[in-house]
Design an enzyme around this catalytic site. Structure first.
Site, PDB file in Angstrom:
ATOM      1  N   CYS A 163       0.819  -1.211   0.000  1.00  0.00           N
ATOM      2  CA  CYS A 163       0.000   0.000   0.000  1.00  0.00           C
ATOM      3  C   CYS A 163       0.855   1.264   0.000  1.00  0.00           C
ATOM      4  O   CYS A 163       1.526   1.546  -0.975  1.00  0.00           O
ATOM      5  CB  CYS A 163      -0.973  -0.033   1.180  1.00  0.00           C
ATOM      6  SG  CYS A 163      -2.351   1.132   0.980  1.00  0.00           S
ATOM      7  N   HIS A 201      -4.161  -4.448   0.262  1.00  0.00           N
ATOM      8  CA  HIS A 201      -3.890  -5.050   1.569  1.00  0.00           C
ATOM      9  C   HIS A 201      -4.284  -6.528   1.578  1.00  0.00           C
ATOM     10  O   HIS A 201      -5.305  -6.899   2.171  1.00  0.00           O
ATOM     11  CB  HIS A 201      -4.657  -4.307   2.664  1.00  0.00           C
ATOM     12  CG  HIS A 201      -4.097  -2.972   3.010  1.00  0.00           C
ATOM     13  ND1 HIS A 201      -2.973  -2.813   3.788  1.00  0.00           N
ATOM     14  CD2 HIS A 201      -4.510  -1.720   2.681  1.00  0.00           C
ATOM     15  CE1 HIS A 201      -2.712  -1.521   3.941  1.00  0.00           C
ATOM     16  NE2 HIS A 201      -3.630  -0.839   3.267  1.00  0.00           N
ATOM     17  N   GLU A 205      -3.175  -8.704   3.338  1.00  0.00           N
ATOM     18  CA  GLU A 205      -3.071  -9.196   4.714  1.00  0.00           C
ATOM     19  C   GLU A 205      -4.308  -8.891   5.549  1.00  0.00           C
ATOM     20  O   GLU A 205      -4.478  -9.447   6.647  1.00  0.00           O
ATOM     21  CB  GLU A 205      -1.834  -8.592   5.398  1.00  0.00           C
ATOM     22  CG  GLU A 205      -1.979  -7.178   5.934  1.00  0.00           C
ATOM     23  CD  GLU A 205      -1.870  -6.087   4.869  1.00  0.00           C
ATOM     24  OE1 GLU A 205      -1.860  -4.893   5.247  1.00  0.00           O
ATOM     25  OE2 GLU A 205      -1.801  -6.414   3.660  1.00  0.00           O
ATOM     26  N   ARG A 251     -14.273   3.510  12.743  1.00  0.00           N
ATOM     27  CA  ARG A 251     -13.353   4.510  13.308  1.00  0.00           C
ATOM     28  C   ARG A 251     -13.523   5.862  12.636  1.00  0.00           C
ATOM     29  O   ARG A 251     -13.650   6.895  13.306  1.00  0.00           O
ATOM     30  CB  ARG A 251     -11.914   4.013  13.146  1.00  0.00           C
ATOM     31  CG  ARG A 251     -10.830   4.988  13.628  1.00  0.00           C
ATOM     32  CD  ARG A 251      -9.511   4.650  12.972  1.00  0.00           C
ATOM     33  NE  ARG A 251      -9.554   4.842  11.513  1.00  0.00           N
ATOM     34  CZ  ARG A 251      -8.706   4.277  10.658  1.00  0.00           C
ATOM     35  NH1 ARG A 251      -7.756   3.459  11.093  1.00  0.00           N
ATOM     36  NH2 ARG A 251      -8.807   4.520   9.354  1.00  0.00           N
TER      37      ARG A 251
END
Length: 314
Positions: A142, A235, A237, A249
Site C-alpha cells: 500500500c 492489503h 493481509e 473509526r
C-alpha cells in the site's frame, strides 16, 4: 512449515488458535535447517494487529521463516505499548549490518501527506536503499508501494478526491507468471488508501511489470524486472473485519467515509461482511516467498551482493 516468532509475542496464541503453524524461538533453536530470514518494517499504528495479519500469511507457507520486527523510530506509539515495542522490535542500527532473505514494509496512514513532509521520510529512503543490497526480495504494501515507486523510480502518485476503500475485482495481465501461479483469471483484493499510481505510467516503465490490475482500483501487483521489488498497492493481509473497523473509526471521528465497496452484503453496513480475498492473499505471499525469496536467495546470506544478477524467472 512454521513461522518462528518470540516465545511471548501476543500473536502466538491467536495464530495457534487458528491452527497456523508457529514455532517458538526455544523450539526452533533445536532445528538443524536453513530457515528463511524475513524482516518486517511495521509502519501501521496498531502494531500487534498488523504483525498478526502478516505472520498469519507467512505461517501458511511450506517454509520455516524466522521473523525480525523493525520499527522506524523509538517514539511512543499511541496504539501499542512501550513494553511491546521494546520487547519485540529493534531499531535499524541493530540490523544494518545483516542480510535478509525477505523484507516486508507495511502501509501507513500517510496517503494525503507529501512524501517529503513525512517526519521519517529520509529514514524510510535509507532503509529502502539498504534493502537493495542486503535483501533478496522486498514486498512493499500500500503506502510503502507508492513511496518506493516514487523513491526508486521517480513515479508520482495521484491523491484521490475520496478514499479508495473496498474489495475490488482484479484480473491478471500476465499469465503464466510465478507470482500468479494458482490464481484465478479474476480475483478480489481489498484496498484502503487515499492515492493511487498512474496505471499507464507503470505499464510503460521499462523497469516494471504490471501483473494484476483492477478497472476500479488501478494497478494492484507490480514487479520490478530484476525481481527484487514487489509492489502491492492493496492489503492482501487484511482480515475480515479490518475494513469495517476502519469504517467505524472514521465514522466516529466525523469523517463521513463512504461505505467500503463490495464488502458488506448489498453494500449495507448493517449486513454481513463478505470475505473473498483470503485465499489469493495467502497464495500471493506463498508464491513470493517460494519463487522470489527461497528460489533466489543464497544459502549463505553473507554471499549476498548488490551485483548478484536476479535471474528473470518469468
Amino acid at each position: 512449515m512454521p513461522v518462528r516468532i518470540p516465545d511471548d509475542l501476543p500473536a502466538a496464541s491467536i495464530l495457534e488458535s487458528e491452527n497456523i503453524f508457529v514455532m517458538s524461538e526455544t523450539r526452533a533453536a533445536n532445528q538443524d535447517i536453513r530457515p528463511m530470514r524475513v524482516l518486517i518494517l511495521n509502519l501501521m499504528p496498531n502494531k500487534i494487529e498488523t504483525e498478526t495479519q502478516l505472520l498469519r500469511l507467512l505461517g501458511n507457507t511450506p517454509l520455516q521463516v524466522n521473523v525480525d520486527l523493525l520499527r522506524i523510530h523509538d517514539k511512543t506509539s499511541k496504539h501499542t505499548s512501550l513494553d511491546h515495542m521494546n520487547n519485540f522490535y529493534c531499531d535499524f542500527e541493530a540490523v544494518r549490518q545483516h542480510n535478509y532473505d525477505g523484507l516486508i514494509i507495511t502501509g501507513a496512514p500517510l496517503g494525503q501527506i507529501d512524501f517529503e513532509d513525512v517526519s521519517y521520510w529520509d529514514h524510510i529512503c535509507e532503509i529502502i536503499d539498504w534493502s537493495q543490497t542486503h535483501v533478496t526480495s522486498v514486498l512493499f504494501l500500500c503506502w510503502a508501494a507508492h513511496a518506493a515507486l516514487y523513491h526508486l523510480y521517480g513515479l508520482q502518485r495521484q491523491v484521490l478526491a475520496e478514499k479508495c476503500s473496498g474489495v475490488f475485482n482484479h484480473s491478471r495481465t500476465q499469465a503464466p507468471h510465478p507470482l500468479l501461479r494458482g490464481f484465478d483469471d479474476e480475483f478480489y483484493a481489498p484496498h484502503s488508501r487515499f492515492a493511487q499510481m498512474n496505471l499507464q505510467e507503470l505499464k510503460q516503465h521499462d523497469g516494471l511489470d504490471v501483473l494484476a490490475e483492477s478497472s476500479d482500483a488501478g494497478a494492484y501487483i507490480v514487479l520490478s524486472k530484476d525481481n527484487r521489488n514487489l509492489f502491492v498497492t492493496g492489503h492482501p493481509e487484511y482480515q475480515k473485519n479490518t475494513l469495517s473497523d476502519e469504517f467505524i473509526r472514521d465514522s466516529n471521528e466525523g469523517l463521513k467515509p463512504k461505505v467500503p465497496c463490495n464488502y458488506f452484503r448489498d453494500d449495507n453496513p448493517e449486513q454481513d461482511i463478505i470475505a473473498r480475498w483470503h485465499s489469493h492473499g495467502s497464495l500471493l505471499v506463498s508464491n513470493w516467498l517460494n519463487y522470489y525469496v527461497y528460489q533466489l536467495t543464497p544459502y549463505d546470506l553473507s554471499d549476498m551482493s548488490a551485483t548478484t544478477p536476479w535471474e528473470n524467472k518469468n
